[in-house]
Scaffold this motif. Sequence first.
Motif, PDB file in Angstrom:
ATOM      1  N   PHE A 408       0.833  -1.210   0.000  1.00  0.00           N
ATOM      2  CA  PHE A 408       0.000   0.000   0.000  1.00  0.00           C
ATOM      3  C   PHE A 408       0.868   1.261   0.000  1.00  0.00           C
ATOM      4  O   PHE A 408       0.517   2.271  -0.639  1.00  0.00           O
ATOM      5  CB  PHE A 408      -0.932   0.001   1.216  1.00  0.00           C
ATOM      6  CG  PHE A 408      -2.240  -0.702   0.995  1.00  0.00           C
ATOM      7  CD1 PHE A 408      -3.162  -0.218   0.078  1.00  0.00           C
ATOM      8  CD2 PHE A 408      -2.551  -1.853   1.701  1.00  0.00           C
ATOM      9  CE1 PHE A 408      -4.376  -0.870  -0.132  1.00  0.00           C
ATOM     10  CE2 PHE A 408      -3.761  -2.511   1.506  1.00  0.00           C
ATOM     11  CZ  PHE A 408      -4.672  -2.027   0.584  1.00  0.00           C
ATOM     12  N   THR A 409       2.005   1.222   0.703  1.00  0.00           N
ATOM     13  CA  THR A 409       2.898   2.384   0.705  1.00  0.00           C
ATOM     14  C   THR A 409       3.460   2.634  -0.686  1.00  0.00           C
ATOM     15  O   THR A 409       3.521   3.781  -1.146  1.00  0.00           O
ATOM     16  CB  THR A 409       4.046   2.163   1.714  1.00  0.00           C
ATOM     17  OG1 THR A 409       3.502   1.830   2.995  1.00  0.00           O
ATOM     18  CG2 THR A 409       4.896   3.421   1.840  1.00  0.00           C
ATOM     19  N   TYR A 410       3.856   1.561  -1.363  1.00  0.00           N
ATOM     20  CA  TYR A 410       4.321   1.716  -2.751  1.00  0.00           C
ATOM     21  C   TYR A 410       3.237   2.335  -3.623  1.00  0.00           C
ATOM     22  O   TYR A 410       3.494   3.243  -4.425  1.00  0.00           O
ATOM     23  CB  TYR A 410       4.713   0.354  -3.338  1.00  0.00           C
ATOM     24  CG  TYR A 410       6.083  -0.132  -2.979  1.00  0.00           C
ATOM     25  CD1 TYR A 410       7.221   0.535  -3.430  1.00  0.00           C
ATOM     26  CD2 TYR A 410       6.263  -1.272  -2.197  1.00  0.00           C
ATOM     27  CE1 TYR A 410       8.482   0.080  -3.104  1.00  0.00           C
ATOM     28  CE2 TYR A 410       7.519  -1.735  -1.861  1.00  0.00           C
ATOM     29  CZ  TYR A 410       8.629  -1.058  -2.324  1.00  0.00           C
ATOM     30  OH  TYR A 410       9.888  -1.500  -1.999  1.00  0.00           O
ATOM     31  N   GLN A 411       2.020   1.844  -3.472  1.00  0.00           N
ATOM     32  CA  GLN A 411       0.931   2.346  -4.313  1.00  0.00           C
ATOM     33  C   GLN A 411       0.661   3.825  -4.058  1.00  0.00           C
ATOM     34  O   GLN A 411       0.353   4.580  -4.991  1.00  0.00           O
ATOM     35  CB  GLN A 411      -0.345   1.523  -4.071  1.00  0.00           C
ATOM     36  CG  GLN A 411      -0.232   0.058  -4.452  1.00  0.00           C
ATOM     37  CD  GLN A 411       0.221  -0.148  -5.886  1.00  0.00           C
ATOM     38  OE1 GLN A 411      -0.197   0.574  -6.795  1.00  0.00           O
ATOM     39  NE2 GLN A 411       1.085  -1.122  -6.094  1.00  0.00           N
ATOM     40  N   SER A 412       0.789   4.256  -2.796  1.00  0.00           N
ATOM     41  CA  SER A 412       0.580   5.677  -2.512  1.00  0.00           C
ATOM     42  C   SER A 412       1.681   6.525  -3.137  1.00  0.00           C
ATOM     43  O   SER A 412       1.423   7.620  -3.650  1.00  0.00           O
ATOM     44  CB  SER A 412       0.526   5.913  -0.995  1.00  0.00           C
ATOM     45  OG  SER A 412       1.762   5.614  -0.386  1.00  0.00           O
ATOM     46  N   LEU A 413       2.918   6.022  -3.140  1.00  0.00           N
ATOM     47  CA  LEU A 413       4.018   6.758  -3.775  1.00  0.00           C
ATOM     48  C   LEU A 413       3.852   6.780  -5.291  1.00  0.00           C
ATOM     49  O   LEU A 413       4.130   7.801  -5.940  1.00  0.00           O
ATOM     50  CB  LEU A 413       5.358   6.129  -3.391  1.00  0.00           C
ATOM     51  CG  LEU A 413       5.772   6.274  -1.926  1.00  0.00           C
ATOM     52  CD1 LEU A 413       7.015   5.456  -1.629  1.00  0.00           C
ATOM     53  CD2 LEU A 413       6.006   7.743  -1.572  1.00  0.00           C
ATOM     54  N   PHE A 414       3.410   5.673  -5.871  1.00  0.00           N
ATOM     55  CA  PHE A 414       3.174   5.649  -7.327  1.00  0.00           C
ATOM     56  C   PHE A 414       2.065   6.619  -7.712  1.00  0.00           C
ATOM     57  O   PHE A 414       2.152   7.323  -8.726  1.00  0.00           O
ATOM     58  CB  PHE A 414       2.807   4.231  -7.784  1.00  0.00           C
ATOM     59  CG  PHE A 414       3.902   3.221  -7.617  1.00  0.00           C
ATOM     60  CD1 PHE A 414       5.229   3.624  -7.574  1.00  0.00           C
ATOM     61  CD2 PHE A 414       3.617   1.869  -7.480  1.00  0.00           C
ATOM     62  CE1 PHE A 414       6.256   2.692  -7.413  1.00  0.00           C
ATOM     63  CE2 PHE A 414       4.624   0.938  -7.316  1.00  0.00           C
ATOM     64  CZ  PHE A 414       5.946   1.349  -7.284  1.00  0.00           C
ATOM     65  N   MET A 415       1.016   6.661  -6.884  1.00  0.00           N
ATOM     66  CA  MET A 415      -0.082   7.586  -7.170  1.00  0.00           C
ATOM     67  C   MET A 415       0.384   9.031  -7.028  1.00  0.00           C
ATOM     68  O   MET A 415      -0.004   9.906  -7.808  1.00  0.00           O
ATOM     69  CB  MET A 415      -1.265   7.302  -6.240  1.00  0.00           C
ATOM     70  CG  MET A 415      -2.522   8.096  -6.582  1.00  0.00           C
ATOM     71  SD  MET A 415      -3.926   7.699  -5.493  1.00  0.00           S
ATOM     72  CE  MET A 415      -4.258   6.016  -5.995  1.00  0.00           C
ATOM     73  N   ALA A 416       1.240   9.301  -6.025  1.00  0.00           N
ATOM     74  CA  ALA A 416       1.762  10.656  -5.847  1.00  0.00           C
ATOM     75  C   ALA A 416       2.606  11.088  -7.036  1.00  0.00           C
ATOM     76  O   ALA A 416       2.672  12.277  -7.363  1.00  0.00           O
ATOM     77  CB  ALA A 416       2.585  10.734  -4.560  1.00  0.00           C
ATOM     78  N   SER A 417       3.248  10.121  -7.705  1.00  0.00           N
ATOM     79  CA  SER A 417       4.109  10.462  -8.842  1.00  0.00           C
ATOM     80  C   SER A 417       3.321  10.962 -10.049  1.00  0.00           C
ATOM     81  O   SER A 417       3.904  11.523 -10.973  1.00  0.00           O
ATOM     82  CB  SER A 417       4.942   9.248  -9.254  1.00  0.00           C
ATOM     83  OG  SER A 417       4.114   8.223  -9.781  1.00  0.00           O
ATOM     84  N   THR A 418       2.011  10.776 -10.045  1.00  0.00           N
ATOM     85  CA  THR A 418       1.171  11.295 -11.140  1.00  0.00           C
ATOM     86  C   THR A 418       0.649  12.691 -10.849  1.00  0.00           C
ATOM     87  O   THR A 418      -0.126  13.237 -11.635  1.00  0.00           O
ATOM     88  CB  THR A 418      -0.021  10.353 -11.379  1.00  0.00           C
ATOM     89  OG1 THR A 418      -0.853  10.320 -10.208  1.00  0.00           O
ATOM     90  CG2 THR A 418       0.449   8.937 -11.689  1.00  0.00           C
TER      91      THR A 418
END
Length: 673
Positions: A408-418
């Motif tokens: 979930f932490t990875y997914q939040s960082l990936f989403m922030a990158s957009t």
Amino acid sequence: MIVQQLFLLSILLYVAGAVASLALNRAGKIANYASGISAFVAASAGMAAAIPVFARGTGFTMAAAGFIPFAPFVIRVDLFSAFMVLVISLLAAATAIYSLAYQEEYAGRGAGVLGFLNNIFLASMVLVVASGDAFYFLVFWELMTLVSYFLVSFDQENPESVNAGFIYFLVAHAGAVMIMLSFIIFFIHTGTFDFASFRSANLPPATKHLAFLLAFFGFGAKAGIMPLHFWLPRAHPAAPSNVSALMSGVMIKTAIYGILRVSVDFLGASVWWWGLTVLAFGAISAVLGVLYAINENDLKRLLAYSSIENVGIILMGTGAGMIGIARGEPVLGVLGILAGLYHLVNHAAFKGLLFLGAGSVIYRLHTKNMEEMGGLARRMPWTGLAFLTGALAIAAIPPLNGFVSEWFTYQSLFMASTSSFLAVKVLSPLLAIMLALTGALAAMCFVKAYGVTFAGPWRSNRAREAREVPVPMLAGTALLAAGCLALGPGAPVVAPYIGNVAAALLGTSPVRVSDGLLVFPASSARAVLSPPLIALLLVGFVTLPLLIAGMQGGMQAGRRIDAEPWACGYKYSPRMVYAATAFAQPLRVLFRPAYLLRTTLAGPGYTIAAYGKEAVVYVARVESMWKDYLYGPLLRGTVRLGKRVQALQIGNVRLYCLYIIVTLVVLLLATVR
């Protein structure tokens, strides 16, 4: 009404158990049972009070006039507080069972005092996260700090414990001053200490920034973020192992609670650089924390440094969520806070388990040095299995709980990158890489911790003669091991409830994060994970070969006659074993690209490779730099100043602290009544 009564019952049982334990101090074992059983029943009552709030989302408030005219005594348990009470109570129940046998070692050495301090410590943590008023929050925060100081320095015959307690005492109170100043800012603008009024405080921008920074670094000192971490690797190992589990598993999480309560709940996380600050400090703490952990041969210090790493991971998810709030992206906000809170409860489970496992090893071997262990999986199989479960969980190995929260932490960082904001868009992928590096190093760290401690040959006579610990200690570790197993494959059930806590904290609508056996970051089109299916497949991969072998007649290999490992034709010696120190050497592999460059680009390559080597040395030395050039002089100056001021008073400072604790407990009992 029943929920409120259960909550009060929990607090009263903690206090009653503390008083009974202290009164029975000379009875030793009876005092130990009084504190342990009362703590377990109190923790069970706390869970029974928190679960309905956590499940239904409806909290409760209790208020009393109190003794202070400007600060009525208010208990306000909302969804976030209930979540924290549940986490604290879960670990309290496990350590209470564990303590029934573990604290027998302290019979005749103040077992009743230890039980008294332990129960008051648990009650103070629960009251910290349930307080609805800043004044009483600080009272219980100070009570928690003082009691934990006594627990850290409980072994007065050990100078290291006394010194560690002193350093912790100074840092904790420096942080408390910053927290107090932050609350005073709110008080000046609202005229009250009530947390409900803090949410509507109309602070000027500059004042709002100051309140955030004071709260972040004040609570961050208690959480152990870099570079305010230096007390933690000394204090946590110095305490008894059941207390170490509580300090690392939940006490430092009360600081995470404070950061979220102030920056998100009170201030609304309305500024983008707040989230980026939290994210950056989290990333630095995660990478450096695990690097320092790898270089440790003291088992409990290794686990303490690993707590810094995991606090960093929690802050990475929290920071990403705060960025989402500030940028008007509520889905990212909920997802990031969900990741942070999920890792918070997961870390409480697996770090509590690891500290209890380490405590079991030390209980039998009476040493923390991993170089004197080895081969314990044969002598202490159940402890070894429990420790292995915790090691796999903290290394984020699927399908255990650490894997899910880091996903979930990875997914939040990936989403922030957009994000459309350039700084966030550029930094988020880099921080995701740092999280990946942290995960790889954590796996290496706990291969070392488990392998050197439980695998291989015995490295000392104490390890050779070790035996399994008593049943209550096994039961305590088993409870947390079951939590690690349940929170992983059970993510499709657990994640939506934690998502509701995140959404309630942000004041926004819940985000859909699961469907059936799947979990996903708000949309199944972005990414999908099925922890139950992964668990089923992994179990199948393990059992299927055994089943096939059984159907074919079983294993036909002969029994091994020589118990010594094969040494390539040479006579075996225990010195040939891959020891704890050797595990730190492969860190140089991290700089392999730099070494490859020198074969293709001779001149520049040598330069880059040299920088790589220097970076490894720097990482190993930077820890002592904080102590030698910053904190050491500050501590020595404080000691010198204290000796001069000491002429103004006579007596024992620890006795004065005990007076403060007794006074606070009396005030608490009088207020609750």
